[in-house]
Motif scaffolding. Structure first.
Motif, short mmCIF file in Angstrom:
data_model
loop_
_atom_site.label_atom_id
_atom_site.label_comp_id
_atom_site.label_asym_id
_atom_site.label_seq_id
_atom_site.Cartn_x
_atom_site.Cartn_y
_atom_site.Cartn_z
N ALA A 15 0.83 -1.21 0.00
CA ALA A 15 0.00 0.00 0.00
C ALA A 15 0.86 1.26 0.00
CB ALA A 15 -0.93 0.00 1.21
N PHE A 16 1.99 1.22 0.73
CA PHE A 16 2.88 2.38 0.77
C PHE A 16 3.47 2.65 -0.62
CE2 PHE A 16 7.04 4.40 1.46
CZ PHE A 16 6.62 5.53 2.16
N ALA A 17 3.85 1.59 -1.30
CA ALA A 17 4.38 1.76 -2.66
C ALA A 17 3.30 2.29 -3.60
CB ALA A 17 4.93 0.42 -3.17
N ASP A 18 2.09 1.77 -3.44
CA ASP A 18 0.98 2.21 -4.30
C ASP A 18 0.55 3.65 -4.00
OD1 ASP A 18 0.99 -0.27 -5.45
OD2 ASP A 18 -0.73 -1.03 -4.32
N SER A 19 0.82 4.13 -2.78
CA SER A 19 0.35 5.46 -2.38
C SER A 19 0.98 6.57 -3.21
CB SER A 19 0.64 5.70 -0.89
OG SER A 19 2.03 5.83 -0.65
N PHE A 20 2.13 6.29 -3.86
CA PHE A 20 2.79 7.31 -4.67
C PHE A 20 2.09 7.52 -6.01
CE2 PHE A 20 6.00 6.07 -1.65
CZ PHE A 20 6.69 7.25 -1.38
N SER A 21 1.31 6.55 -6.42
CA SER A 21 0.65 6.66 -7.73
C SER A 21 -0.86 6.53 -7.67
CB SER A 21 1.20 5.57 -8.67
OG SER A 21 0.98 4.28 -8.12
N CYS A 22 -1.40 6.21 -6.51
CA CYS A 22 -2.85 5.98 -6.44
C CYS A 22 -3.63 7.28 -6.62
CB CYS A 22 -3.23 5.31 -5.13
SG CYS A 22 -3.35 6.42 -3.72
N ASN A 23 -4.80 7.15 -7.20
CA ASN A 23 -5.73 8.28 -7.37
C ASN A 23 -7.00 7.91 -6.63
OD1 ASN A 23 -6.89 10.67 -8.19
ND2 ASN A 23 -7.40 9.94 -10.24
N PRO A 24 -7.25 8.47 -5.45
CA PRO A 24 -8.37 8.03 -4.61
C PRO A 24 -9.71 8.07 -5.32
CG PRO A 24 -6.94 9.51 -3.39
CD PRO A 24 -6.48 9.56 -4.82
N VAL A 25 -10.53 7.12 -4.96
CA VAL A 25 -11.91 7.10 -5.45
C VAL A 25 -12.74 7.99 -4.53
CG1 VAL A 25 -13.92 5.66 -5.90
CG2 VAL A 25 -11.62 4.77 -6.34
N ASP A 26 -13.39 9.00 -5.10
CA ASP A 26 -14.18 9.91 -4.28
C ASP A 26 -15.36 9.17 -3.65
OD1 ASP A 26 -12.53 12.02 -4.88
OD2 ASP A 26 -13.78 12.76 -6.53
N PRO A 27 -15.78 9.60 -2.46
CA PRO A 27 -16.92 8.95 -1.79
C PRO A 27 -18.17 8.99 -2.67
CG PRO A 27 -15.78 10.45 -0.30
CD PRO A 27 -15.20 10.69 -1.66
N THR A 28 -18.94 7.94 -2.63
CA THR A 28 -20.19 7.91 -3.38
C THR A 28 -21.21 8.83 -2.73
OG1 THR A 28 -20.92 5.99 -2.09
CG2 THR A 28 -19.82 5.56 -4.20
N ARG A 29 -22.06 9.41 -3.53
CA ARG A 29 -23.07 10.31 -3.01
C ARG A 29 -24.20 9.49 -2.38
NH1 ARG A 29 -24.89 14.87 -6.87
NH2 ARG A 29 -24.74 16.12 -4.98
N PRO A 30 -24.74 9.93 -1.26
CA PRO A 30 -25.82 9.19 -0.60
C PRO A 30 -27.07 9.09 -1.47
CG PRO A 30 -24.89 10.89 0.85
CD PRO A 30 -24.37 11.14 -0.53
N PRO A 31 -27.94 8.12 -1.17
CA PRO A 31 -29.19 7.99 -1.93
C PRO A 31 -29.98 9.30 -1.93
CG PRO A 31 -28.89 6.12 -0.46
CD PRO A 31 -27.81 7.10 -0.12
N GLY A 32 -30.54 9.63 -3.06
CA GLY A 32 -31.30 10.87 -3.18
C GLY A 32 -30.47 12.01 -3.74
#
Length: 791
Positions: free
Chosen positions: A307-324
């Protein structure tokens, strides 16, 4: 990452076992959703080990990156405030469990009432979606709230929240509170953080069970979780689990705890960790081998290294919007507006329904005489509608369209000023009757909304937090909090600063909460006069220069007519986005005869107007002084203008929406007065308060050359206003008189200019120096020339 503060869970690791068991036990009872409010302590460990937060994203954040995807407009928060919802699956449980992690500000325990409001609303909406006719609050959602021992005992918001936990309109079916009791608050020993024996003793006043458990024994924590959930499900009340544990390091990893707790940390440093102790126990009992334990530990460390190695290139997935929320525009999309008027016949019918009681309800004779009959008469005439009527029409029309309305605050049913009477109390039985909840649907397909009238307990902070939670969870419920007086919002400042105005910027979390804050200098003294407009405007992200279309974070308004108020309320849920709305609400205007509206001002095609021009101006070219004002002071100035023989040379322009500042609309109005040479901002608040400091640079930037903006109002004052009624009245007379001083000289200049212009035309001469000095080159402000608004 040796220099990063992560507020680790070392010493309290068994909390993970407790939370895991709470979720599992809730699922056994048919609960489908968990609303979890986490503390700073141990947050990262809990998120990654239990709630499946991607470890590479956490490490990216620890390295200084953002928790949002590249290019996101959101500015993020501290690493110990990370939040992302999760879905957990357990063996033997058919349905997955949704875990909603609360976004919370750093103010300790401030998220507690927000979780209450969010969980109650989520539970009700799930029941509606399932058409559950036998629903009891808490059937579908279990709220869990983590606390520190010092904060649970010391923060007032805890007592406020516990105090309303069993009230009809606030109960969420019971929250399970978990105290991570490491027996020290930052550097302060327990003996100095409370006067009670236990950190949990504050909860005794609401008569709920408190379970004390030793954090050294994970299996006992699991047992405590089973007991807590069973009690909560049976009695639908809060439960407290007080976990006695310790903190391996200081308040954070860079602290040296032995500076202040040398004896405590001598013992802590000489003992094994809780996982090591439990590992030894399992090996001794034969339930685990040393090889298996080493293998699990190695696998976990390997996953962290990957995970530490991946943290240099990862692009976080934004939180999903709640229902509605998916039905609305995303936070980065610019707002769109639509007309908010309603058919007048429909409005008239709603108005009649708003004061029609059941035959079984005996209405107070004074309400019948002074509230019901006058409303019916004005509705029949279609004119003279007051603020309470306009509000009822807004509520009723939204209910007819399927929206829900939740009106909360102290004494809101009757109204602080006895103006609303949204609920009628039978004089024989004290039964409460809400007329707008008894409107008939036009067809079987029409789903009528519900008006929830909530006379809250006598607190502000927790109630505002609760309503924020409601608004965050359900964008189609018009959630409103009304202060008795605008000044009282002070007790909820944390909610305004940390959540309402900044939550979208930090977390991408929109809310549409409406805050009605009665405002006005009418003899109420320094603590019953001001909603502190200046503070709310200071929290606005409206650009001073106005040359960027910044996404507004809040709307702050000071409407002067009931029709404007009607449109504001409807606009709040008719938009394709949600923003908090702060309204400097009326007091004296509630019954001011000149502050009324006609029914046709709320008819189809009408909408809220951010700027109102002077309706009495006959010839804009004869105006020499333009007064710009916001709020009820307009009516005092309008009266004086009407009485002044030179009043025709004055225009009084109202700024109804202070932020986002209505530049184009105001420019369009001001540029009509092409002979005006004197521009004045008039307000009743002191110069260091009110809207002047916010509005002045924005107005000056649009004025023509050779023009400036003068200030007329009270001078700087440390208190909101004087508590001496005669002094306040004298100041009011002085400032309103000053607003009209010097008119004769301005009018004389107008006459001279007119004569000079005629003379030059007759003799075919170029314009004189005098006329040039007062000419207004509005064209130089072309940036404002378009009078259509993006707001």
């Amino acid at each position: 990452l040796p220099s990063v503060k992560r507020y680790g869970i070392e010493g309290s690791e068994s909390i993970v076992v407790l939370l895991d068991q709470l979720v599992f036990e809730a699922a056994q009872y048919g609960v489908t959703d968990i609303v979890a409010g986490l503390s700073h302590r141990g947050r990262l460990g809990i998120l990654t080990s239990l709630f499946e937060y991607p470890k590479d994203e956490v490490l990216r954040k620890l390295r200084g990156g953002s928790e949002f995807s590249d290019g996101s407009p959101h500015t993020g928060d501290m690493v110990v405030d990370l939040a992302k919802s999760a879905t957990l699956n357990y063996p033997g449980i058919n349905s997955p469990i949704n875990v909603d992690i609360l976004c919370n500000a750093c103010h300790l325990d401030s998220g507690m009432p927000i979780g209450m409001g969010k969980s109650r609303t989520k539970d009700i909406n799930i029941a509606r979606a399932k058409n559950n006719q036998n629903h009891t609050i808490g059937d579908h959602v279990l709220p869990v709230s983590l606390h520190g021992d010092s904060s649970f005992a010391g923060q007032g918001i805890v007592a406020e929240s516990l105090g309303m936990s069993g009230l009809t309109h606030f109960t969420n079916g019971g929250t399970v509170h978990v105290i991570i009791n490491n027996q020290v608050g930052y550097t302060t020993p327990a003996s100095h953080t409370r006067t009670t024996r236990y950190a949990s003793d504050i909860a005794k006043f609401v008569d709920i069970p408190i379970i004390h458990v030793n954090g050294d024994h994970p299996e006992e924590l699991a047992r405590a979780a089973r007991t807590a959930v069973a009690y909560r499900q049976k009695f639908r009340k809060d439960v407290v689990i007080d976990v006695w544990t310790f903190r391996k390091r200081g308040h954070n990893e860079l602290d040296e705890p032995s500076f202040t707790q040398p004896a405590m940390y001598k013992r802590i440093n000489s003992r094994k960790s809780i996982p090591a102790m439990y590992e030894d126990k399992l090996i001794e009992s034969g339930e685990l081998t040393r090889e298996k334990a080493d293998k699990v530990r190695k696998q976990w460390l390997e996953s962290l290294n990957i995970a530490f190695a991946d943290s240099f290139s990862c692009n976080p997935v934004d939180p999903t919007r709640p229902p509605g929320w998916s039905k609305l525009g995303a936070p980065h999309e610019y707002p769109t507006e639509e007309a908010t008027g309603v058919n007048t016949n429909e409005l008239s019918n709603i108005g009649v329904k708003s004061v029609t009681a059941s035959e079984s309800v005996t209405v107070h004779p004074r309400i019948e005489r002074f509230h019901i009959k006058p409303r019916l008469k004005k509705l029949q005439e279609g004119a003279g509608l007051d603020w309470a009527t306009a509000e009822a029409l807004a509520f009723g029309s939204l209910l007819a369209e399927g929206y829900n309305v939740r009106l909360s605050g102290q004494d809101v049913g009757r109204g602080t000023f006895s103006q609303r009477h949204a609920m009628l109390v039978c004089q024989e039985t004290e039964k409460v009757y809400v007329p707008l909840n008894h409107m008939d649907a036009d067809s079987q397909e029409q789903r009528m909304g519900k008006l929830e009238v909530v006379n809250s307990n006598l607190c502000e902070g927790a109630v505002v937090g609760f309503e924020y939670g409601v608004s965050v969870e359900d964008p189609f419920t018009l959630a409103i909090w009304e202060a008795q007086f605008g000044d009282f919002y002070n007790n909820s400042q944390t909610m305004f600063d940390g959540y309402i105005v900044s939550g979208e910027t930090k977390w991408g979390q929109q809310n549409g909460l409406v805050l009605l804050l009665p405002h006005g200098f009418d003899g109420g003294g320094p603590d019953h006069s001001s909603c502190r407009l200046e503070r709310h405007l200071q929290l606005s992200n409206d650009p001073v220069d106005g040359h960027t279309d910044a996404m507004p974070n809040i709307y702050v308004t000071y409407p002067t007519t009931p029709a404007q108020f009607f449109h504001l309320l409807r606009r709040q849920v008719k938009r394709n986005f949600r923003k908090p709305l702060i309204v400097a609400a009326p007091k004296t205007m509630l019954r001011l005869a000149s502050a009324t509206s006609a029914l046709n001002e709320m008819s189809p095609g009408t909408c809220f107007k951010p700027v109102l021009d002077d309706p009495t101006t006959r010839d804009p070219h004869s105006v020499k002084r333009v007064m710009v004002v916001s709020g009820k002071l307009y009516y005092d100035l309008a009266k004086l203008k009407n009485e002044n023989p030179l009043g025709e040379h004055v225009a009084i322009v109202r700024v109804e929406e202070l932020t986002p500042f209505p530049r184009r609309e105001l420019f369009h109005v001001l540029s009509r007065y092409d002979n005006a040479t004197d521009f004045v901002w008039v307000q009743e608040e002191p110069r260091n308060a009110g809207a002047y400091a916010f509005a002045a640079p924005r107005i000056k930037s649009m004025l023509p050359q050779h023009a400036t903006l003068r200030y007329v109002g009270r001078s700087e004052h440390a208190a909101t206003c004087s508590g001496v009624e005669t002094q306040q009245a004298a100041e009011h007379v002085q400032l309103t008189t000053e607003a009209f001083d010097g008119l004769r000289g301005l009018v004389a200049d107008l006459v001279i200019d007119s004569i000079a212009t005629q003379h030059e035309k007759q003799h075919d001469k170029p314009a004189s120096v005098i006329s040039a000095s007062v000419s207004h080159r509005w064209a130089s402000r072309a940036v404002y020339a378009a009078h259509s608004s993006d707001h």
